[in-house]
Design an enzyme around this catalytic site. Structure first.
Site: not given
Ligand code: MC0
Length: 149
Positions: A7, A43, A60, A84, A134
């Protein structure tokens, strides 16, 4: 082995309005919807096509359920858009381990529950040229038969 795009995750402020846009503009219908409290999202999965490994490809649409969730933080900073991409695999544990061995940060020690009881993990966007990535094993996914092409 990563065999398909499972997705593309799209962050939005208003899930119902965004679902309606995709229905009215392209004719895509909601295949499944749920709230994932662990991930902080409401979602909708819009099925684009089925694939021969038992999985499928979806859009998604993701609306945050709280401001401090990953999608909530991302929306506040970037506005709506592609959040993503997710690659499908029959074995998320093996593929996550293989990617980790190459030096990419895998965000979860063990895969967690994703949409439709899939098993998911994420790779850090800073290790993937800016793309939050992912890996997904769909519930019911199976290893692809070489004669399936
Ligand atoms: C954050 N950053 C990204 C981003 N999110 N870059 C590209 N794409 C994204 N989606 C970048 C920010 O701009 C920042 O860059 C740096 O990463 C740190 O971000 P932050 O805003 O300080 O946030 P953190 O570090 O607390 O978290 C970022 C992180 C988090 C990726 C670790 O979002 C995470 O754990 N994501 C995985 C879970 C997730 O996204 N769940 C939602 C979908 P700079 O340069 O400013 O430092 S759930 C889903 O999809 C499920 C339901 C499913 O598929 O079934």
């Amino acid at each position: 082995m990563l065999t398909r795009i499972d997705h593309i995750g799209i962050a939005c402020f208003d899930l119902d309005a965004t679902v309606e846009f995709y229905r009215a503009t392209y004719g895509f219908e909601v295949f499944h919807s749920e709230v994932n409290e662990e991930q902080g999202v409401r979602e909708a999965m819009l099925k684009i096509n089925g694939t021969s490994d038992g999985g499928a490809s979806y859009l998604q649409l993701l609306e945050p359920t709280r401001e401090d969730s990953a999608v909530g933080k991302w929306l506040a900073k970037n506005g709506e858009g592609v959040h993503h991409i997710a690659f499908g695999t029959a074995d998320v544990d093996a593929d996550a381990a293989a990617v980790r061995d190459k030096g990419v940060r895998v965000l979860y020690d063990e895969p967690r529950r994703g949409s439709m009881d899939s098993r998911i993990t994420f790779l850090h966007p800073k290790d993937c040229h800016g793309v939050l990535t992912e890996l997904v094993t769909a519930a019911g996914s199976h290893v692809q038969d070489p004669q399936d092409h």
